[in-house]
Enzyme design. Structure first.
Site, PDB file in Angstrom:
ATOM      1  CG  ASP A  44       2.974   3.951  -0.202  1.00 63.97           C
ATOM      2  OD1 ASP A  44       1.797   3.908  -0.644  1.00 63.97           O
ATOM      3  OD2 ASP A  44       3.774   3.011  -0.328  1.00 63.97           O
ATOM      4  NE  ARG A  46       0.961   1.227  -1.310  1.00 63.68           N
ATOM      5  CZ  ARG A  46       1.838   0.232  -1.273  1.00 63.68           C
ATOM      6  NH1 ARG A  46       1.452  -0.994  -1.547  1.00 63.68           N
ATOM      7  NH2 ARG A  46       3.105   0.471  -0.951  1.00 63.68           N
TER       8      ARG A  46
HETATM    9 CO    CO Z   1       6.748   4.156   2.392  1.00 65.93          CO
END
Ligand code: CO
Length: 211
Positions: A44, A46
């Site tokens: 991910d 983020r």
């Molecule tokens: Co994830």
């Protein structure tokens, strides 16, 4: 300026600012690495490993994939673990999941995901192992968050099963294995305080690999 070109501008500015702090920074790093951490996290965008840990280049050996999974026949992840433990001598192996993980959420849906079926099966297996606890949670978001934590715990156990981790820990006292969850909503890391020694003893009846 396009974002693509901006990256090279950013890079040159970063090099200048680093050199201002420490003129020999890159010279020193070019000689080798001795990171204390192996970080296994989600891909991910983020959740960037070094940034959330507040650590510098050279501090963290990193492996990331969808839903921070350690599959026992994944040559990629297992090569990373072996190299980090045997060659780099890392002191800590961290599995870091995150709330709001799309991979874990996908594994909770009864949907054919194509190539990702096999990968997400690792997370579905975690659900099966902890089915009673998870099914007893009526709030869907709370169940999702708990599966994210249990997935981290089970991936920690996957790491503890490896012969390199068992051998190094019994010989040197490290690495220890730790489970964390990062919260996208506030940026904070939570240590799940996985009981490494208890899990190591618990699995060695079946997964003991040092003779
Ligand atoms: Co994830």
């Amino acid at each position: 300026m396009k974002k693509y070109e901006q990256v090279f501008e950013n890079n040159r500015a970063w090099v200048e600012s680093v050199k201002k702090e420490d003129a020999n920074f890159f010279e020193k790093l070019a000689k080798g690495q001795t990171p204390e951490f192996l970080y296994i996290g989600c891909s991910d965008s983020r959740v960037p490993a070094n940034v959330i840990m507040g650590l510098e280049p050279g501090d963290v050996f990193v492996h990331r994939n969808i839903a921070n999974v350690v599959d026992n026949i994944d040559v990629n992840a297992n090569s990373v673990i072996q190299y980090a433990v045997e060659n780099l001598g890392v002191k800590y192996v961290v599995i870091c999941g995150h709330y709001g993980c799309g991979g874990v959420q996908a594994a909770m849906q009864p949907v054919d995901m194509g190539l990702m079926n096999g990968w997400l099966r690792n997370v579905r297996d975690v659900y099966r192992i902890h089915r009673d606890e998870l099914n007893s949670i009526t709030d869907e978001d709370a169940r999702y968050r708990r599966l994210i934590e249990l997935n981290v715990q089970e991936q920690c156990i996957q790491v503890i099963k490896s012969s390199w981790v068992q051998k190094s820990f019994l010989k040197n006292g490290y690495p220890t294995v730790h489970g964390w969850v990062y919260d996208l909503a506030d940026g904070l890391l939570k240590d799940l305080e996985i009981d490494f020694r208890k899990h190591l003893e618990g699995i060695r009846e079946i997964y003991k690999l040092d003779f």
